[in-house]
Scaffold this active site. Structure first.
Site, short mmCIF file in Angstrom:
data_model
loop_
_atom_site.label_atom_id
_atom_site.label_comp_id
_atom_site.label_asym_id
_atom_site.label_seq_id
_atom_site.Cartn_x
_atom_site.Cartn_y
_atom_site.Cartn_z
N HIS A 53 0.82 -1.22 0.00
CA HIS A 53 0.00 0.00 0.00
C HIS A 53 0.85 1.26 0.00
CE1 HIS A 53 -3.91 -1.88 0.86
NE2 HIS A 53 -3.20 -2.77 1.52
N PRO A 54 0.43 2.26 -0.77
CA PRO A 54 1.07 3.56 -0.63
C PRO A 54 0.55 4.22 0.65
CG PRO A 54 -0.78 3.74 -2.12
CD PRO A 54 -0.65 2.27 -1.76
N PHE A 108 0.58 3.34 7.57
CA PHE A 108 -0.72 3.47 8.24
C PHE A 108 -1.79 2.93 7.30
CE2 PHE A 108 -4.59 6.16 8.80
CZ PHE A 108 -4.96 5.69 10.05
N ILE A 110 -5.79 2.15 6.61
CA ILE A 110 -7.18 2.44 6.95
C ILE A 110 -7.98 2.24 5.68
CG2 ILE A 110 -6.94 4.92 6.45
CD1 ILE A 110 -8.90 5.41 8.83
N ALA A 112 -9.88 3.66 3.43
CA ALA A 112 -10.09 5.08 3.19
C ALA A 112 -11.31 5.38 2.33
CB ALA A 112 -8.85 5.68 2.53
#
Length: 192
Positions: A53-54, A108, A110, A112
């Site tokens: 993930h970025p 991090f 999440i 989004a």
């Protein structure tokens, strides 16, 4: 297997999903994904998926191994956050992403999709206070939310192109076509 890797960046997850496919419906695939993610993928597999993930607010880069589909999905999932961002909130997000990675050792995570930049900033600041073991588990749960969303997208994409893609690959035999219903195209049983 590439389709499952686009849903979750863990090779072990993708291999396990490919091994138990096909699925009769999206919920069956999501149930299998949850079992595999939480019971069969180890810590290294979780970290591998996180690394795919970025950071929130950044575009997928060449340093992150991700199929084109993953990059497109990631951009779409972050679209609300990016649409609600200002220069100041982007800078604050970059700062907190950096602090988070420094403390926990991974990006991090999440889900989004549909979240604004202020919502994401609130969440990263709150989760930054967690102990590493707690945050690791929360990140794994967020990864599963993202995976569920992407599995749903995969099934939608496969259903949309079913009439033009699955039929020629699986032949005219209706039983063989049924076996392909919820398996990514390249893995159909009996495909030529």
């Amino acid at each position: 297997m590439e389709e499952w890797l686009a849903c979750c960046g863990s090779a072990k997850f993708a291999q396990q999903m490919a091994a138990v496919a096909p699925f009769s419906n999206p919920q069956e695939a999501i149930d299998a994904a949850k079992d595999i993610w939480f019971n069969k993928v180890d810590v290294n597999g979780w970290l591998e998926a996180f690394a795919a993930h970025p950071a929130i607010g950044e575009s997928p880069s060449n340093t992150v191994k991700s199929p084109t589909t993953t990059a497109e999905w990631s951009n779409g999932e972050q679209s609300t956050a990016l649409a609600t961002a200002t220069d100041a909130t982007i800078q604050e997000l970059y700062y907190w992403n950096s602090q988070y990675r420094q403390k926990f050792g991974f990006v991090f995570l999440i889900c989004a999709s549909g979240r604004s930049t202020p919502e994401i900033l609130t969440e990263i600041k709150k989760r930054y206070l967690n102990r590493p073991i707690i945050e690791f588990e929360l990140a794994a749960k967020e990864q599963m939310k993202i995976t569920e969303l992407r599995i749903s997208k995969l099934f939608t994409a496969n259903a949309t192109s079913a009439s033009t893609t699955r039929t020629p690959r699986c032949g005219d035999n209706s039983q063989r076509l049924h076996e392909c219903d919820w398996r990514p195209f390249d893995h159909c049983k009996g495909a030529s």
